[in-house]
Design a protein around this motif. Structure first.
Motif, short mmCIF file in Angstrom:
data_model
loop_
_atom_site.label_atom_id
_atom_site.label_comp_id
_atom_site.label_asym_id
_atom_site.label_seq_id
_atom_site.Cartn_x
_atom_site.Cartn_y
_atom_site.Cartn_z
N GLN A 120 0.85 -1.19 0.00
CA GLN A 120 0.00 0.00 0.00
C GLN A 120 0.89 1.24 0.00
O GLN A 120 1.97 1.24 0.59
CB GLN A 120 -0.91 0.04 1.24
CG GLN A 120 -1.98 -1.03 1.31
CD GLN A 120 -2.82 -0.89 2.58
OE1 GLN A 120 -2.32 -0.49 3.63
NE2 GLN A 120 -4.09 -1.25 2.48
N ASP A 122 0.27 5.72 0.21
CA ASP A 122 -0.71 6.81 0.25
C ASP A 122 -0.20 8.03 -0.51
O ASP A 122 0.89 8.00 -1.10
CB ASP A 122 -1.09 7.15 1.71
CG ASP A 122 0.03 7.81 2.51
OD1 ASP A 122 1.06 8.19 1.91
OD2 ASP A 122 -0.12 7.95 3.73
N HIS A 165 -1.39 -1.75 -10.98
CA HIS A 165 -1.88 -0.45 -10.54
C HIS A 165 -3.38 -0.58 -10.24
O HIS A 165 -4.19 -0.70 -11.15
CB HIS A 165 -1.64 0.57 -11.65
CG HIS A 165 -1.89 1.99 -11.24
ND1 HIS A 165 -1.05 3.02 -11.60
CD2 HIS A 165 -2.87 2.58 -10.50
CE1 HIS A 165 -1.52 4.16 -11.13
NE2 HIS A 165 -2.62 3.90 -10.45
N ASP A 166 -3.75 -0.54 -8.95
CA ASP A 166 -5.18 -0.63 -8.59
C ASP A 166 -5.43 0.07 -7.26
O ASP A 166 -4.50 0.54 -6.60
CB ASP A 166 -5.66 -2.08 -8.56
CG ASP A 166 -4.90 -2.95 -7.55
OD1 ASP A 166 -4.45 -2.42 -6.51
OD2 ASP A 166 -4.75 -4.15 -7.81
N ARG A 167 -6.69 0.10 -6.87
CA ARG A 167 -7.07 0.82 -5.65
C ARG A 167 -6.69 0.06 -4.39
O ARG A 167 -6.76 0.63 -3.29
CB ARG A 167 -8.57 1.08 -5.67
CG ARG A 167 -8.99 2.05 -6.78
CD ARG A 167 -10.48 2.31 -6.76
NE ARG A 167 -10.86 3.24 -7.82
CZ ARG A 167 -12.10 3.63 -8.07
NH1 ARG A 167 -13.10 3.17 -7.32
NH2 ARG A 167 -12.36 4.47 -9.04
N ASN A 168 -6.34 -1.20 -4.51
CA ASN A 168 -5.88 -1.93 -3.33
C ASN A 168 -4.50 -1.45 -2.89
O ASN A 168 -4.14 -1.57 -1.72
CB ASN A 168 -5.82 -3.43 -3.64
CG ASN A 168 -7.19 -4.04 -3.84
OD1 ASN A 168 -8.14 -3.66 -3.17
ND2 ASN A 168 -7.30 -4.97 -4.78
N VAL A 171 -4.03 3.91 -1.74
CA VAL A 171 -5.11 4.06 -0.77
C VAL A 171 -5.04 5.42 -0.10
O VAL A 171 -3.99 6.07 -0.06
CB VAL A 171 -5.03 2.94 0.30
CG1 VAL A 171 -5.22 1.58 -0.34
CG2 VAL A 171 -3.71 2.99 1.05
N ARG A 217 -5.39 7.17 -17.82
CA ARG A 217 -5.68 7.23 -16.39
C ARG A 217 -6.09 8.65 -16.03
O ARG A 217 -5.48 9.62 -16.49
CB ARG A 217 -4.44 6.84 -15.58
CG ARG A 217 -4.69 6.60 -14.10
CD ARG A 217 -5.38 5.28 -13.87
NE ARG A 217 -5.57 5.00 -12.46
CZ ARG A 217 -6.18 3.94 -12.00
NH1 ARG A 217 -6.66 3.04 -12.82
NH2 ARG A 217 -6.33 3.75 -10.70
#
Length: 299
Positions: A120, A122, A165-168, A171, A217
């Motif tokens: 993760q 941020d 590349h993803d939202r997991n 965050v 994107r």
């Protein structure tokens, strides 16, 4: 010296090879490249750079705590043994934490670069490699922070790579902070993903600098995008033929059962497996011979 420009007759590259290209383009001749454990993708990029435009770069390998000054072949079965044979200098964990980290990395006097993979991350560049979910009862237990709390605060520029590349991964709030970000004084610099190359701007916002082939994107873009530079035909040939012919770099694009299936398939076809067994047999024979000589020398 930077990599050669791609030719007009450019071979088609895979997703993992485009990720390798983005990492290779950040490596300069003379860099000291910090290698992780089982990180085939950046390791293949490091060795490709060593074999092409960065012939004076060296890798700091956790296998045996050694510096390696040459490229060689990746292998699931033999890589560690092959790496140990090629070490030009061996050091201890104490050397790294008490000497190299405090004296060489600050100010980039050693031209150190490390591409770490966060589970993760941020918006400030903080990373998590410890747990997904509550620490007391996590959904996933990750490898851990390792040396990140020691190294990240003093690295002049932190490089990261995210194969998926993803939202997991990206965050708003980390489940656990294993390395600091901008607000704690760290210097996150760049993130390479399968969709884009992104850099932290002067105001701390992560901006898209380069789009990977075929990717779009909705993020904040720089005013002028930098064209993506794929691997040249020669670099692709060296990567596929000499450094990673089994495409171990592709493993970082998968997870779960699919990743395990691919690992098992690679292990069955690993050409180094038989050589590993032969090497271990020779090692055992040498140990027995040495023991026999010691026994014969005893009064």
């Amino acid at each position: 010296m930077r990599p050669d420009a791609p030719s007009a007759a450019q071979p088609e590259a895979s997703t993992s090879e485009n990720l390798v290209a983005a990492i290779v383009n950040e490596i300069d001749d003379g860099d000291v490249l910090l290698e992780g454990i089982g990180t085939f993708l950046p390791t293949s990029a490091y060795m490709l750079a060593q074999a092409t435009h960065a012939t004076h770069a060296v890798r700091l390998c956790p296998v045996g705590n050694i510096f390696v000054a040459e490229a060689h072949r990746l292998s699931m079965a033999e890589y560690e043994f092959d790496t140990l044979r090629r070490g030009v200098y061996r050091f201890t964990y104490w050397d790294v934490n008490a000497s190299y980290l405090p004296t060489f990395i600050p100010g980039n006097r050693g031209k150190w670069k490390e591409f770490l993979r966060p589970a993760q991350v941020d918006r400030t560049g903080r990373t998590n490699n410890v747990v997904i979910g509550p620490y007391e009862a996590p959904k996933v237990r990750l490898p851990g922070a390792a040396g990140l709390p020691d190294g990240v605060p003093i690295e002049p520029a932190l490089y990261m790579y995210v194969p998926r590349h993803d939202r997991n991964c990206f965050v708003a709030k980390l489940d656990f902070v294993s390395a600091p970000g901008l607000e704690e004084g760290a210097n996150p610099h760049l993130i390479v993903t399968d969709l884009a190359v992104m850099r932290f701007a002067a105001d701390g916002v992560l901006e898209v600098e380069t789009l990977m082939p075929g990717a779009t994107r909705e993020l904040r873009f720089r005013e002028r995008l930098v064209p993506f530079r794929p691997l040249t035909a020669r670099q692709l040939e060296v990567l596929r033929r000499d450094i990673d012919p089994e495409s171990l770099r592709d493993l970082e694009l998968y997870s779960g059962a699919e990743r395990l299936t691919r690992i098992e398939a690679l292990a069955r076809q690993e050409p180094a497996r038989d050589r590993l067994y032969e090497w271990l047999a020779k090692l055992l024979e040498r140990q027995r011979e040495a023991e026999g000589k010691r026994s014969a020398a005893r009064p």
